[in-house]
Design a protein around this motif. Structure first.
Motif, PDB file in Angstrom:
ATOM      1  N   ALA A   1      80.158 -69.956 -33.077  1.00  0.00           N
ATOM      2  CA  ALA A   1      79.560 -69.570 -31.790  1.00  0.00           C
ATOM      3  C   ALA A   1      78.722 -68.304 -31.857  1.00  0.00           C
ATOM      4  O   ALA A   1      77.790 -68.119 -31.062  1.00  0.00           O
ATOM      5  CB  ALA A   1      80.657 -69.418 -30.735  1.00  0.00           C
ATOM      6  N   PHE A   2      79.042 -67.387 -32.785  1.00  0.00           N
ATOM      7  CA  PHE A   2      78.249 -66.169 -32.980  1.00  0.00           C
ATOM      8  C   PHE A   2      77.756 -66.101 -34.421  1.00  0.00           C
ATOM      9  O   PHE A   2      77.665 -65.031 -35.003  1.00  0.00           O
ATOM     10  CB  PHE A   2      79.079 -64.922 -32.663  1.00  0.00           C
ATOM     11  CG  PHE A   2      79.260 -64.660 -31.200  1.00  0.00           C
ATOM     12  CD1 PHE A   2      78.393 -63.825 -30.515  1.00  0.00           C
ATOM     13  CD2 PHE A   2      80.287 -65.259 -30.502  1.00  0.00           C
ATOM     14  CE1 PHE A   2      78.559 -63.582 -29.162  1.00  0.00           C
ATOM     15  CE2 PHE A   2      80.462 -65.035 -29.149  1.00  0.00           C
ATOM     16  CZ  PHE A   2      79.596 -64.198 -28.474  1.00  0.00           C
ATOM     17  N   SER A   3      77.420 -67.232 -34.957  1.00  0.00           N
ATOM     18  CA  SER A   3      77.045 -67.273 -36.364  1.00  0.00           C
ATOM     19  C   SER A   3      75.718 -68.010 -36.537  1.00  0.00           C
ATOM     20  O   SER A   3      74.801 -67.829 -35.738  1.00  0.00           O
ATOM     21  CB  SER A   3      78.175 -67.920 -37.180  1.00  0.00           C
ATOM     22  OG  SER A   3      77.972 -67.765 -38.565  1.00  0.00           O
ATOM     23  N   VAL A   4      75.638 -68.838 -37.544  1.00  0.00           N
ATOM     24  CA  VAL A   4      74.361 -69.390 -38.007  1.00  0.00           C
ATOM     25  C   VAL A   4      73.598 -70.124 -36.905  1.00  0.00           C
ATOM     26  O   VAL A   4      72.398 -69.923 -36.721  1.00  0.00           O
ATOM     27  CB  VAL A   4      74.596 -70.315 -39.209  1.00  0.00           C
ATOM     28  CG1 VAL A   4      73.318 -71.017 -39.631  1.00  0.00           C
ATOM     29  CG2 VAL A   4      75.167 -69.499 -40.376  1.00  0.00           C
ATOM     30  N   ALA A   5      74.290 -70.992 -36.174  1.00  0.00           N
ATOM     31  CA  ALA A   5      73.645 -71.737 -35.085  1.00  0.00           C
ATOM     32  C   ALA A   5      74.205 -71.318 -33.737  1.00  0.00           C
ATOM     33  O   ALA A   5      74.171 -72.087 -32.779  1.00  0.00           O
ATOM     34  CB  ALA A   5      73.815 -73.239 -35.291  1.00  0.00           C
ATOM     35  N   GLY A   6      74.708 -70.093 -33.666  1.00  0.00           N
ATOM     36  CA  GLY A   6      75.361 -69.599 -32.459  1.00  0.00           C
ATOM     37  C   GLY A   6      74.391 -69.148 -31.386  1.00  0.00           C
ATOM     38  O   GLY A   6      73.196 -69.459 -31.399  1.00  0.00           O
ATOM     39  N   GLY A   7      74.910 -68.367 -30.448  1.00  0.00           N
ATOM     40  CA  GLY A   7      74.156 -67.998 -29.268  1.00  0.00           C
ATOM     41  C   GLY A   7      72.884 -67.225 -29.545  1.00  0.00           C
ATOM     42  O   GLY A   7      71.850 -67.459 -28.899  1.00  0.00           O
ATOM     43  N   ASP A   8      72.924 -66.281 -30.490  1.00  0.00           N
ATOM     44  CA  ASP A   8      71.710 -65.517 -30.804  1.00  0.00           C
ATOM     45  C   ASP A   8      70.618 -66.424 -31.354  1.00  0.00           C
ATOM     46  O   ASP A   8      69.445 -66.326 -30.970  1.00  0.00           O
ATOM     47  CB  ASP A   8      72.019 -64.414 -31.820  1.00  0.00           C
ATOM     48  CG  ASP A   8      72.781 -63.251 -31.218  1.00  0.00           C
ATOM     49  OD1 ASP A   8      72.985 -63.239 -29.988  1.00  0.00           O
ATOM     50  OD2 ASP A   8      73.192 -62.358 -31.974  1.00  0.00           O
TER      51      ASP A   8
END
Length: 498
Positions: A142-149
């Motif tokens: 969720a906050f990694s490679v394909a996460g929100g950012d």
């Protein structure tokens, strides 16, 4: 393995043994090549059907959820249920931004036709350009490679290069492969998305003149170092960092009288969730001096069991921090849970201190301890040890992602006390929770996951929810532009606002 080595090795937190073969760090020349490809892709990506591309990534991740969860569980020990839910959250985020793109409101178009001496002015949001995203350790999806950012930046029209986190390299690599394949299958231009590994590659990426912004979730130390790099470039760029928070909780007397056992069990569950490795962990809780409540908290915490932390350095950092906290005058151990299995599994613990001693040593006691550990501050209702007084003195600190109030809404004294707290909490926290717990952040249009420094470096922006797209956009005004040269959203036929 240290960050400056040539190989990135993941480890199994349950055993401390290597998890899979190591991956090579990305050479500087490859970083340059990836940024050049991102720059070349930028114009085409702005004009591309990005909503369809985001849906394609989400579908690919959902299709491979079992494979991804197995990889991540070996590298993080977060467990299949938690990781399966996190993949679902990740794909849900991608689809949220897909819906936002189709809605079009994120462009904030404003049209003011010429009137008298005033020119024709038309404003629209445009993407920054290629950006770098630094993945987090505690959320491998969720906050990694394909996460929100990544999802929000791609939605904005920005090509993305992710710097993978060393705690889960194999999970990161496979997620990146699936993301690239999905984009390619959707017909996206080459270079829209890629990944790099290693500390040196990350630094080179931030310094590269082709990068126009950076998103980061991680430690205060690491975030401030990257923020400095962004600020010291020949052309400084925005840095959107989520750095850390202790998320103060305030329990009012009426709530204690109504539901002390419920508060105690909820606190223990929130504190130890995911081995306490949440940026919204309730690190400090202010409670009335009440023997029954303290006993209930001690009982609830005693029933918890430690679970492996993500990395040896995170575990050792927690142990060192607890030794420092336990040495602070007035601090006592309230309760401990049961030790966990494995070399990196801590023992959940809660410490207690009076409001007077907390105020005297606030700077040391409000430090974040990333793990299943908290401190309970006891106050006497009706005197200057109350939470509102501590807030006015600045003892609670200047910036948090969340703050929580537990109250009895039918108790006039509780409502009055909460009303006194709120103006102060609005200045130090991005989200104020009532009669709940801060762990768990809904991915919605209304969400704000941010807060004043040091919780984040950009308190006006969120890293969760639809509004996260605004980090990667800048407003551009067209003045007296010929109709044929206006972007489509600014043409009168598009129903723009006046």
């Amino acid at each position: 393995m240290s960050d400056d080595q040539d190989l990135i090795q993941g480890y199994d937190p349950r055993t401390g043994e290597p998890a899979g073969a190591p991956l090579p760090a990305t050479p500087a020349g490859d970083v340059d090549r990836l940024v050049a490809a991102a720059e070349a892709a930028f114009p085409a990506w702005q004009a591309f059907d990005r909503a369809t591309a985001l849906d394609a990534i989400a579908a690919a991740l959902d299709e491979h959820v079992d494979e991804l969860v197995a990889l991540a569980d070996r590298e993080t020990a977060l467990g299949v249920p938690r990781l399966s839910g996190e993949v679902a959250r990740t794909t849900g985020q991608l689809r949220l931004f897909s819906e936002l793109l189709r809605d079009g409101s994120y462009q904030d178009t404003v049209v003011e036709h010429a009137e008298g001496a005033r020119p024709d002015l038309r404003r629209v949001n445009r993407p920054l350009g290629p950006v770098a995203v630094f993945a987090a350790s505690n959320f491998p999806f969720a906050f990694s490679v394909a996460g929100g950012d990544t999802a929000s930046a791609l939605a904005a029209g920005c090509p993305v290069i992710v710097k993978a986190h060393e705690a889960h390299p194999r999970t990161s690599l496979r997620t990146a492969e699936l993301t690239r394949e999905a984009l390619r299958g959707a017909g996206a231009p080459d270079g829209v998305f890629d990944i790099v590994f290693g500390f040196t590659a990350g630094v080179h990426l931030v310094k590269h003149p082709g990068i126009t912004g950076v998103g980061f979730t991680g430690s205060t130390r690491g975030g401030l170092a990257l923020a400095k790099l962004c600020a010291e470039r020949p052309t400084p760029i925005p840095f959107y960092g989520e750095l850390g928070s202790v998320n103060p909780v305030f329990v009012l007397p009426g709530a204690v009288a109504q539901r002390s056992a419920e508060i105690a069990s909820g606190y223990a569950g929130s504190l130890t969730l995911g081995s306490g490795q949440f940026c919204t962990n309730p690190g400090i809780m202010f409670v009335p001096e009440d023997a029954a409540l303290l006993s209930a908290i001690a009982e609830a915490v005693s029933g918890t069991v430690g679970t492996p932390m993500l990395a040896e350095r995170i575990h050792s950092g927690l142990v060192a921090g607890l030794e420092e906290m336990a040495a602070v005058p007035g601090v006592r151990l309230l309760a401990e849970g049961k030790p966990g299995e494995g070399p990196w599994a801590p023992t959940p613990a809660v410490y207690a201190v009076s409001a007077e001693d907390f105020r005297a040593h606030a700077e040391r006691l409000r430090e974040e301890h990333f793990g299943p550990v908290g401190i309970v501050v006891t106050y006497q209702p009706g005197n200057d040890s109350e939470p509102s007084h501590l807030l006015k003195l600045g003892s609670v600190g200047e910036g948090h992602l969340t703050s929580t109030i537990h109250l009895d809404a039918d108790d006039d004294a509780d409502v009055a006390a909460a009303r006194d707290l709120l103006p102060q909490l609005e200045r130090i926290a991005g989200r104020i929770v009532f009669n709940g717990w801060p762990t768990g952040v809904a991915v919605t249009h209304a969400q704000h996951h941010g807060g004043p420094f040091p919780a984040t470096t950009a308190p006006a922006h969120t890293s969760v929810g639809a509004a996260a797209i605004r980090r990667w956009l800048v407003p551009v005004v067209y003045q007296d532009a010929p109709a044929a040269l206006l972007p489509e959203p600014l043409r009168d036929s598009e129903g723009t606002k006046k």
